[in-house]
Design a protein around this motif. Structure first.
Motif, PDB file in Angstrom:
ATOM      1  N   UNK A 151      30.795  42.945  44.769  1.00  0.00           N
ATOM      2  CA  UNK A 151      31.606  44.172  44.063  1.00  0.00           C
ATOM      3  C   UNK A 151      33.594  42.748  44.063  1.00  0.00           C
ATOM      4  N   UNK A 152      33.639  42.132  43.752  1.00  0.00           N
ATOM      5  CA  UNK A 152      34.414  41.023  43.812  1.00  0.00           C
ATOM      6  C   UNK A 152      34.358  39.534  42.365  1.00  0.00           C
ATOM      7  N   UNK A 153      34.833  39.567  41.857  1.00  0.00           N
ATOM      8  CA  UNK A 153      34.447  38.809  40.674  1.00  0.00           C
ATOM      9  C   UNK A 153      34.863  36.775  41.234  1.00  0.00           C
ATOM     10  N   UNK A 154      35.154  36.242  41.206  1.00  0.00           N
ATOM     11  CA  UNK A 154      36.550  35.269  40.520  1.00  0.00           C
ATOM     12  C   UNK A 154      35.805  34.042  39.892  1.00  0.00           C
ATOM     13  N   UNK A 155      37.596  34.519  39.398  1.00  0.00           N
ATOM     14  CA  UNK A 155      37.801  33.049  38.007  1.00  0.00           C
ATOM     15  C   UNK A 155      38.791  32.829  37.829  1.00  0.00           C
ATOM     16  N   UNK A 156      38.712  31.454  37.127  1.00  0.00           N
ATOM     17  CA  UNK A 156      39.575  30.407  37.349  1.00  0.00           C
ATOM     18  C   UNK A 156      40.258  30.793  37.065  1.00  0.00           C
ATOM     19  N   UNK A 157      41.500  31.601  36.046  1.00  0.00           N
ATOM     20  CA  UNK A 157      42.946  32.027  36.127  1.00  0.00           C
ATOM     21  C   UNK A 157      42.608  33.272  35.845  1.00  0.00           C
ATOM     22  N   UNK A 158      43.947  34.163  35.936  1.00  0.00           N
ATOM     23  CA  UNK A 158      43.611  35.827  35.256  1.00  0.00           C
ATOM     24  C   UNK A 158      43.206  35.649  33.991  1.00  0.00           C
ATOM     25  N   UNK A 159      42.412  37.208  34.046  1.00  0.00           N
ATOM     26  CA  UNK A 159      42.616  37.292  31.652  1.00  0.00           C
ATOM     27  C   UNK A 159      41.078  36.548  32.007  1.00  0.00           C
TER      28      UNK A 159
ATOM     29  N   UNK B 198      39.181  42.763  34.213  1.00  0.00           N
ATOM     30  CA  UNK B 198      40.790  42.724  34.813  1.00  0.00           C
ATOM     31  C   UNK B 198      40.015  43.566  36.292  1.00  0.00           C
ATOM     32  N   UNK B 199      40.094  44.497  36.491  1.00  0.00           N
ATOM     33  CA  UNK B 199      39.475  45.527  38.275  1.00  0.00           C
ATOM     34  C   UNK B 199      38.933  46.360  37.198  1.00  0.00           C
ATOM     35  N   UNK B 200      37.977  47.210  37.702  1.00  0.00           N
ATOM     36  CA  UNK B 200      37.147  47.780  36.677  1.00  0.00           C
ATOM     37  C   UNK B 200      36.674  49.059  38.113  1.00  0.00           C
ATOM     38  N   UNK B 201      36.574  50.005  37.477  1.00  0.00           N
ATOM     39  CA  UNK B 201      35.229  51.374  37.735  1.00  0.00           C
ATOM     40  C   UNK B 201      33.763  51.498  37.316  1.00  0.00           C
ATOM     41  N   UNK B 202      33.694  51.095  38.114  1.00  0.00           N
ATOM     42  CA  UNK B 202      32.137  51.688  37.965  1.00  0.00           C
ATOM     43  C   UNK B 202      31.532  52.561  38.658  1.00  0.00           C
ATOM     44  N   UNK B 203      31.055  53.986  37.903  1.00  0.00           N
ATOM     45  CA  UNK B 203      30.600  54.762  38.581  1.00  0.00           C
ATOM     46  C   UNK B 203      29.456  55.548  37.884  1.00  0.00           C
ATOM     47  N   UNK B 204      28.526  56.121  38.738  1.00  0.00           N
ATOM     48  CA  UNK B 204      27.378  56.930  38.219  1.00  0.00           C
ATOM     49  C   UNK B 204      27.525  57.924  38.243  1.00  0.00           C
TER      50      UNK B 204
ATOM     51  N   UNK C 172      35.645  50.490  42.889  1.00  0.00           N
ATOM     52  CA  UNK C 172      36.453  49.469  42.208  1.00  0.00           C
ATOM     53  C   UNK C 172      35.335  48.536  42.741  1.00  0.00           C
ATOM     54  N   UNK C 173      35.560  47.132  41.322  1.00  0.00           N
ATOM     55  CA  UNK C 173      35.026  45.897  41.072  1.00  0.00           C
ATOM     56  C   UNK C 173      36.304  45.403  40.695  1.00  0.00           C
ATOM     57  N   UNK C 174      36.500  44.446  41.809  1.00  0.00           N
ATOM     58  CA  UNK C 174      37.720  43.462  41.725  1.00  0.00           C
ATOM     59  C   UNK C 174      37.912  41.918  41.287  1.00  0.00           C
ATOM     60  N   UNK C 175      38.439  41.976  40.221  1.00  0.00           N
ATOM     61  CA  UNK C 175      38.761  40.482  40.044  1.00  0.00           C
ATOM     62  C   UNK C 175      39.918  39.505  40.699  1.00  0.00           C
ATOM     63  N   UNK C 176      39.727  38.354  41.118  1.00  0.00           N
ATOM     64  CA  UNK C 176      40.601  37.255  42.163  1.00  0.00           C
ATOM     65  C   UNK C 176      40.427  36.341  41.144  1.00  0.00           C
ATOM     66  N   UNK C 177      42.026  35.988  40.664  1.00  0.00           N
ATOM     67  CA  UNK C 177      41.441  34.225  40.684  1.00  0.00           C
ATOM     68  C   UNK C 177      41.694  33.128  41.559  1.00  0.00           C
ATOM     69  N   UNK C 178      41.340  32.031  41.699  1.00  0.00           N
ATOM     70  CA  UNK C 178      41.553  30.603  42.565  1.00  0.00           C
ATOM     71  C   UNK C 178      43.182  30.518  42.367  1.00  0.00           C
ATOM     72  N   UNK C 179      42.920  29.680  43.169  1.00  0.00           N
ATOM     73  CA  UNK C 179      44.942  29.385  43.712  1.00  0.00           C
ATOM     74  C   UNK C 179      45.185  28.095  43.203  1.00  0.00           C
ATOM     75  N   UNK C 180      45.697  27.365  42.685  1.00  0.00           N
ATOM     76  CA  UNK C 180      45.726  25.956  42.486  1.00  0.00           C
ATOM     77  C   UNK C 180      47.488  25.328  42.896  1.00  0.00           C
ATOM     78  N   UNK C 181      47.616  26.921  43.825  1.00  0.00           N
ATOM     79  CA  UNK C 181      49.249  26.046  44.182  1.00  0.00           C
ATOM     80  C   UNK C 181      48.881  26.151  45.740  1.00  0.00           C
TER      81      UNK C 181
END
Length: 128
Positions: free
Chosen positions: A36-44, A90-96, A108-117
């Motif tokens: 339920x969490x997706x990891x992307x390189x950068x937000x967007x 982006x964070x999105x609601x999935x429903x039945x 809610x399905x969340x989106x997180x980005x990898x941190x380069x800091x």
């Protein structure tokens, strides 16, 4: 002694009936969505996620899966295990929802980005 046995038997029958009526009631609908969490390189950045959905309880016939307000898929009789691939940014609601458009389940399905800091390993004011 007989009165006591009759009362005890009456209570036993009442308890059995109450317990039986509890088991007849429908099990409440529920689900587990993995991941339920997706990891992307950068937000967007677009996120493509293959979801494995496990359903339990009373799910009405003719139910549909929605991502926000967009219908993804419908079933005449939903399986207990569903696999579906979704794309979102982006964070999105999935429903039945049922055929009357009532929301049965929601998450809610969340989106997180990898941190380069980089974080410092030691403090900058070290005495030594």
């Amino acid at each position: 002694m007989r009165v006591y046995v009759k009362q005890k038997g009456l209570w036993l029958i009442i308890l059995l009936i109450l317990g039986w009526s509890q088991t007849i009631q429908a099990e409440q609908a529920g689900w587990r969505i993995k991941p339920n969490i997706c990891v992307v390189e950068q937000m967007g950045d677009p996120c493509e996620l293959k979801l494995n959905i496990s359903l339990w309880g009373e799910i009405p016939d003719h139910s549909c899966l929605f991502l926000q307000d967009a219908m993804v898929e419908c079933w005449a009789m939903p399986d207990k295990n569903i696999s579906v691939t979704l794309e979102f940014r982006e964070a999105t609601v999935i429903s039945m929802r049922d055929s009357d458009d009532r929301t049965l389940l929601q998450e809610t399905l969340e989106v997180k980005s990898l941190s380069r800091i980089r974080q410092r390993v030691r403090t900058p004011w070290s005495v030594f």
